[in-house]
Design an enzyme around this catalytic site. Structure first.
Site, PDB file in Angstrom:
ATOM      1  N   GLU A 265      48.179 -57.917 -16.312  1.00 17.18           N
ATOM      2  CA  GLU A 265      47.402 -57.415 -17.333  1.00 17.18           C
ATOM      3  C   GLU A 265      45.918 -57.878 -17.036  1.00 17.18           C
ATOM      4  OE1 GLU A 265      44.877 -58.005 -20.122  1.00 17.18           O
ATOM      5  OE2 GLU A 265      46.705 -59.306 -21.039  1.00 17.18           O
ATOM      6  N   CYS A 302      42.007 -60.456 -24.802  1.00 16.97           N
ATOM      7  CA  CYS A 302      42.134 -59.148 -24.142  1.00 16.97           C
ATOM      8  C   CYS A 302      41.924 -57.839 -24.821  1.00 16.97           C
ATOM      9  CB  CYS A 302      43.297 -59.098 -23.117  1.00 16.97           C
ATOM     10  SG  CYS A 302      44.745 -59.481 -24.107  1.00 16.97           S
TER      11      CYS A 302
END
Length: 525
Positions: A265, A302
């Site tokens: 990720e 994020c």
């Protein structure tokens, strides 16, 4: 809990063999005791050999036993909440209360995965019974279930020292799948990592599991990561961090004699599209909400909504002014590490050099690694002409994009690379435009949010944290949500087996009372 700074390899505390480090309080510049051990190739090999020894027994634990172990981890996390939050605050400069919430969410995540294990649906049991009289040829008995991949290496993340680190979702989902874990701790919060690692190791021992189910490794530079990825006993890797770091590990794993999956990720700006009706009706509300969410965790998240796009018209100036006013109220705050701070200032400079105009700011920094909250603006033409405008600035930075019309809005949406999420603000009058925009966004993200922002994210059966590259290296899988367990499983078919040799999940009497697909029909019979 007394911190020793040693590596946790199975049940053993292992002293440094490759140097040591101390933690840093980025808010004060203070170096914090104790010294923390670094290991090398020998320690990696020891941890992974233990993990491999543990795999056969751990991957075949009864579902109830494995679920009880995950519940035990959750209980132990809650028991050290105050101590863990205080140490994490010391190592990050962020409030302890923030980490108390993160610890409770991580404990809840372990409990949710315990529920996943008890239900057994993750096994995806399927049975096609024998049909000996079928013409023109008989059908043999086929029974399928998912099994664990093997030992997993998890790289702890730096921005969420619990929920994306040692006691994070990657660890919970890998252990739920039946995979032993070797955790590479992040050097930004070594004390917090040790507390979490000791909690998991204590749970392993109390549950009577093989000591190799969990180990914690620490090392300096890239060498320790490369050694972990290269080890022949590793079956999968997870990583949360920069695109550069994630892709370096991914490429290395593909160059092994036996390539393995690396679930990364990496990067996302989580664009927010405000359609004309919503802009006119509640531009100021959207602008203030954007600024509030974008500054959470000093913008070190994020899922931060970093870029907002709207067509110039009624409500745009109100949105712009509200975002600026919200940011102006914000003090400069300490970032997690000096390296993250340096990257932030460099990326802000990159945006300026490419033509972005500063239109708002919070209070100026007064300490070395504090970040100033910033609002910048560009035109749609600038966004489309310069790819750098569509890249992540990790920190409390917001980019507003003033578009000329809906055609440019759709063109801008198509210009974005893969994202973890995208937001759309729309009123009833915007429904037709939203319907045209959604297929564009579906191709570029794993989660679309209507009339809200991407932060925070619910951890549930229906939530995902994934998207096309470069948001992740494999958009078929998620690192958040109950389906995160699927990263660590593979299918095995058992053909014409006698019932007593089958896994319990596939036996004729269904002793575990699982939902199974029998001859194409879902049943618990």
């Amino acid at each position: 809990m007394t911190l020793t700074g040693e590596l946790l390899i199975g049940a053993a505390d292992v002293a440094a063999t490759a140097g040591t480090m101390k933690a840093l309080n980025p808010a004060t510049g203070e170096v914090i005791e104790p010294e923390f051990a670094f290991g090398g190739a020998a320690e990696v090999d020891r941890a992974l050999r233990l993990a491999d020894e543990a795999f056969d027994s751990y991957s075949h634990t009864a579902l109830a036993e494995r679920a009880a172990f995950l519940d035990l981890v959750a209980d132990k996390l809650e028991a050290v909440k105050d101590e863990l939050a205080a140490r994490t605050s010391l190592e990050t400069g962020l409030p302890a209360a923030q980490f108390e919430g993160e610890i409770l969410r991580s404990a809840a995540n372990f409990r949710k995965f315990a529920g996943v294990v008890r239900q057994g649906r993750f096994l995806q049991a399927a049975i096609d019974p024998a049909q000996p009289d079928r013409q023109p040829a008989p059908r043999m008995d086929h029974r399928l279930q998912k099994v664990a991949l093997g030992p997993v290496v998890i790289f702890g993340a730096g921005n969420f020292p619990v929920s994306y680190s040692v006691a994070g979702g990657d660890t919970a989902s890998a252990l739920a799948a039946g995979c032993p874990v070797v955790l590479k701790a992040h050097n930004a919060h070594p004390g917090a990592s040790e507390i979490e690692g000791r909690v998991i190791r204590e749970a392993v021992a109390e549950a009577g599991l093989h000591e190799g189910v969990f180990s914690l490794i620490r090392g300096a530079g890239n060498e320790i990561g490369e050694t972990l990825v290269d080890h022949p006993l590793v079956r999968a890797v997870t990583f949360t961090g920069s695109e550069g770091g994630g892709m370096a590990l991914y490429r290395r794993a593909q160059q092994r004699p036996d390539p393995i999956p690396v679930f990364t990720e990496m990067t996302s700006v989580n664009p927010v599209f405000v359609l004309p009706g919503a802009l006119a009706a509640r531009g100021a509300e959207i602008g203030a909400g954007l600024a509030q969410r974008a500054q959470y965790n000093v913008g070190q998240a994020c899922l931060k909504p970093a870029v907002l796009l709207a067509v110039d018209g009624p409500g745009f100036d109100e949105l712009r002014d509200a975002a600026r006013a919200e940011v102006a109220k914000t003090d400069a705050r300490t970032m997690l590490t000096p390296g993250i701070h340096a990257a932030y200032t460099g990326n802000v400079r990159r945006m300026q050099d490419n033509g972005a105009t500063r239109i708002g700011a919070g209070a100026a920094p007064t300490a070395a690694w504090e970040a100033q909250s910033l609002v910048y603006e560009v035109t749609g033409e600038q966004l489309l002409a310069e790819p750098a405008m569509r890249e992540e600035v990790f920190g409390p930075f917001i980019l507003l994009v003033r578009l000329t019309g809906l055609d440019q809005l759709r063109e801008a949406a198509r210009a974005f690379r893969g994202q973890l999420s995208a937001g759309v603000h729309a009123e009833a009058s915007d429904r037709a435009t939203a319907a045209e925009l959604l297929p564009i966004l579906e191709r570029r993200t794993g989660r679309i949010v209507i009339n809200n922002f991407s932060m925070p994210q619910e951890v549930s059966y229906a939530s995902v944290h994934t998207g096309p590259f470069p948001a992740t290296s494999d958009s078929r899988f998620t690192s958040v949500g109950m389906t995160a367990i699927e990263r660590f499983l593979r299918p095995v078919t058992y053909q014409n087996f006698p019932d007593e040799l089958l896994p319990e999940s596939l036996r004729e009497a269904n002793p575990l009372h699982l939902w199974r697909l029998v001859d194409g029909e879902l049943t618990r019979d």
